[in-house]
Scaffold this motif. Structure first.
Motif, PDB file in Angstrom:
ATOM      1  N   ASP A   1     -42.808  44.891  52.204  1.00 33.15           N
ATOM      2  CA  ASP A   1     -43.839  45.390  51.562  1.00 33.15           C
ATOM      3  C   ASP A   1     -45.218  45.313  51.890  1.00 33.15           C
ATOM      4  O   ASP A   1     -45.973  46.399  51.840  1.00 33.15           O
ATOM      5  N   ARG A   2     -45.693  44.243  52.432  1.00 29.66           N
ATOM      6  CA  ARG A   2     -47.283  44.124  52.966  1.00 29.66           C
ATOM      7  C   ARG A   2     -46.987  43.580  54.210  1.00 29.66           C
ATOM      8  O   ARG A   2     -47.665  42.486  54.472  1.00 29.66           O
ATOM      9  N   PRO A   3     -46.888  44.515  55.080  1.00 29.56           N
ATOM     10  CA  PRO A   3     -46.729  43.837  56.555  1.00 29.56           C
ATOM     11  C   PRO A   3     -48.377  43.829  57.160  1.00 29.56           C
ATOM     12  O   PRO A   3     -49.184  44.578  57.098  1.00 29.56           O
ATOM     13  N   GLY A   4     -48.320  42.659  57.981  1.00 25.14           N
ATOM     14  CA  GLY A   4     -49.537  42.379  58.792  1.00 25.14           C
ATOM     15  C   GLY A   4     -49.060  43.317  60.111  1.00 25.14           C
ATOM     16  O   GLY A   4     -48.228  43.917  60.277  1.00 25.14           O
ATOM     17  N   GLU A   5     -50.077  43.281  60.981  1.00 27.20           N
ATOM     18  CA  GLU A   5     -50.038  43.649  62.201  1.00 27.20           C
ATOM     19  C   GLU A   5     -48.877  43.411  63.237  1.00 27.20           C
ATOM     20  O   GLU A   5     -48.218  44.248  63.674  1.00 27.20           O
TER      21      GLU A   5
ATOM     22  N   ASP B   1     -46.121  42.181  61.892  1.00 21.97           N
ATOM     23  CA  ASP B   1     -44.868  42.643  61.170  1.00 21.97           C
ATOM     24  C   ASP B   1     -44.514  43.927  61.448  1.00 21.97           C
ATOM     25  O   ASP B   1     -43.504  44.342  61.740  1.00 21.97           O
ATOM     26  N   THR B   2     -45.572  44.765  61.339  1.00 19.68           N
ATOM     27  CA  THR B   2     -45.712  46.320  61.794  1.00 19.68           C
ATOM     28  C   THR B   2     -45.083  46.322  63.256  1.00 19.68           C
ATOM     29  O   THR B   2     -44.143  47.343  63.696  1.00 19.68           O
TER      30      THR B   2
END
Length: 183
Positions: A53-57, A59-60
């Motif tokens: 839900d709240r991906p960081g760089e 994670d993306t």
């Protein structure tokens, strides 16, 4: 004083979005050429499912890698058959996967990230920085080899939570979190 740790089931949900009922996928064990027919929405949906839900760089980036790696291994039709893709869109949460597809899913995941590092990152975030990342990761690597970790994640994705590997990973995560938390 009891400590709360980010348990394996929660970590698996964060990394894969997996929950629900089992479905029967087609054969998925062999690596294939990329599914050129995969709609951009499917690729984007898989990346988002992985990243959360709240991906960081990171994670993306890992989510995009995962989507490409998975679509290199399975077809959109197989993902539809498994209930991962419904009506041309990736479901908000994927169902429990058949063991063959779970293994393929893990192959795609592990080709894009280091599970121990992701587990350490999750523990640090969960404890708001109390867990020492390096100490936790070193402990987890000392406790379990990659084959045991892979088997545990396959077990979780396929809903087989009672395997010795899942128990070993859960125990190792809890022990390593406690060792790496000076509180």
């Amino acid at each position: 004083m009891p400590r709360t740790v980010l348990a394996v089931p929660l970590l698996a949900l964060l990394l894969t979005g997996c929950s629900g009922d089992s479905a029967t996928p087609g054969s998925s064990g062999a690596t294939r050429s990329s599914d050129a027919s995969a709609a951009p929405e499917v690729r984007a949906g898989l990346a988002a499912l992985y990243a959360g839900d709240r991906p960081g760089e990171e994670d993306t980036r890992n989510g995009e890698c995962f989507a490409d790696a998975l679509l290199d291994r399975v077809s959109t039709a197989e993902l539809e058959e498994a209930g991962v893709v419904v009506g041309g869109q990736v479901a908000a949460t994927s169902p429990e996967l058949e063991p063959d597809l779970a293994e393929t899913w893990v192959d795609a995941m592990f080709s894009c990230m280091d599970f121990v590092e992701e587990s350490a990152r999750a523990q640090v975030a969960f404890t708001k920085g109390a867990v020492d990342w390096r100490e936790y990761a070193a402990c987890l690597r000392a406790e379990l080899d990659e084959d045991a970790v892979r088997a545990a994640v396959v077990g979780m994705l396929s809903g087989d939570w009672r395997t010795p590997e899942v128990a070993a990973l859960t125990d190792a995560q809890a022990e390593c979190s406690a060792e790496a938390d000076p509180r």
